[in-house]
Design a protein around this motif. Structure first.
Motif, short mmCIF file in Angstrom:
data_model
loop_
_atom_site.label_atom_id
_atom_site.label_comp_id
_atom_site.label_asym_id
_atom_site.label_seq_id
_atom_site.Cartn_x
_atom_site.Cartn_y
_atom_site.Cartn_z
N ALA A 1 0.89 -1.16 0.07
CA ALA A 1 0.11 0.01 -0.12
C ALA A 1 0.92 1.46 0.01
CB ALA A 1 -0.90 -0.01 1.12
N SER A 2 2.20 1.14 0.23
CA SER A 2 3.08 2.28 0.22
C SER A 2 3.34 3.04 -1.29
CB SER A 2 4.34 1.86 0.60
OG SER A 2 5.26 2.79 0.70
N ASP A 3 3.69 4.08 -1.05
CA ASP A 3 3.96 5.04 -2.44
C ASP A 3 5.39 5.21 -2.50
OD1 ASP A 3 3.94 6.15 -5.05
OD2 ASP A 3 3.00 7.93 -4.10
N PRO A 4 6.34 4.58 -2.93
CA PRO A 4 6.26 3.49 -3.92
C PRO A 4 5.85 2.10 -3.14
CG PRO A 4 8.65 3.59 -3.68
CD PRO A 4 7.72 4.96 -2.94
N PRO A 5 5.51 1.22 -3.81
CA PRO A 5 5.01 -0.22 -2.85
C PRO A 5 6.51 -0.51 -2.44
CG PRO A 5 3.95 -0.32 -5.12
CD PRO A 5 4.91 1.06 -5.09
N LEU A 6 6.38 -1.18 -1.20
CA LEU A 6 7.83 -1.34 -0.58
C LEU A 6 8.05 -2.89 -0.93
CD1 LEU A 6 7.24 -0.24 3.03
CD2 LEU A 6 8.98 0.92 1.36
N ILE B 1 9.61 -8.68 -4.27
CA ILE B 1 10.25 -7.51 -4.70
C ILE B 1 9.37 -6.38 -5.43
CG2 ILE B 1 12.04 -6.56 -6.49
CD1 ILE B 1 13.06 -9.66 -6.23
N ARG B 2 9.34 -5.27 -5.02
CA ARG B 2 8.60 -4.06 -5.38
C ARG B 2 9.26 -3.07 -5.72
NH1 ARG B 2 5.18 -5.95 -0.59
NH2 ARG B 2 3.46 -7.27 -1.61
N ALA B 3 8.80 -1.98 -6.05
CA ALA B 3 9.34 -0.54 -6.55
C ALA B 3 10.27 0.00 -5.44
CB ALA B 3 8.46 0.44 -7.02
N ALA C 1 10.97 -3.71 -10.62
CA ALA C 1 9.89 -3.38 -11.82
C ALA C 1 8.53 -3.81 -11.22
CB ALA C 1 10.51 -3.96 -13.03
N GLY C 2 8.55 -5.02 -10.69
CA GLY C 2 6.85 -5.54 -10.42
C GLY C 2 7.00 -6.05 -8.98
N THR C 3 6.39 -7.25 -8.93
CA THR C 3 5.95 -7.73 -7.50
C THR C 3 6.58 -9.42 -7.77
OG1 THR C 3 3.74 -8.18 -8.42
CG2 THR C 3 3.89 -6.44 -7.02
#
Length: 123
Positions: free
Chosen positions: A63-68, A107-109, A114-116
């Protein structure tokens, strides 16, 4: 996170990172990682360009910006193993048990991912 003391604590961490040329942090919980990420943005830093952030637990990381990026422990499996061991244990003599449960890295941004994609933490 909304306590006024948090901003000072985050600032102290960010200052120490800057002074030591630290470019990545592993933060125990997602809530603190989100607060730190938001405070870094308030201070003009970008995640992950200036500071990569990885959290532990993966409760709110997406839910974070960027996703953690997050280390996700196998909580359900841990609970199942604990319950099974508790049922087996003799109440007078508790035997020692060693159980290895491996977390997953999501793995997130926030770390430049690059993705999840997910990878086991022991790769």
């Amino acid at each position: 996170m909304n306590d006024p003391g948090w901003a000072d604590a985050y600032d102290a961490v960010l200052r120490r990172c800057h002074d030591a040329d630290v470019t990545a942090l592993f933060v125990h919980s997602g809530r603190e990682a989100i607060g730190l990420t938001e405070r870094a943005r308030d201070r003009g830093l970008t995640v992950p360009d200036d500071l990569a952030v990885v959290s532990y637990d993966d409760e709110v990381a997406a839910a974070s910006d960027p996703p953690l990026t997050a280390v996700r422990p196998p909580k359900h499996r841990l609970g199942s193993v604990a319950a099974a061991l508790a049922r087996m244990a003799d109440p007078t003599e508790r035997p020692v048990h060693r159980v290895q449960l491996w977390p997953t890295l999501v793995i997130r941004a926030s770390c430049g991912g690059a993705g999840t994609a997910s990878a086991p933490a022991d790769w």
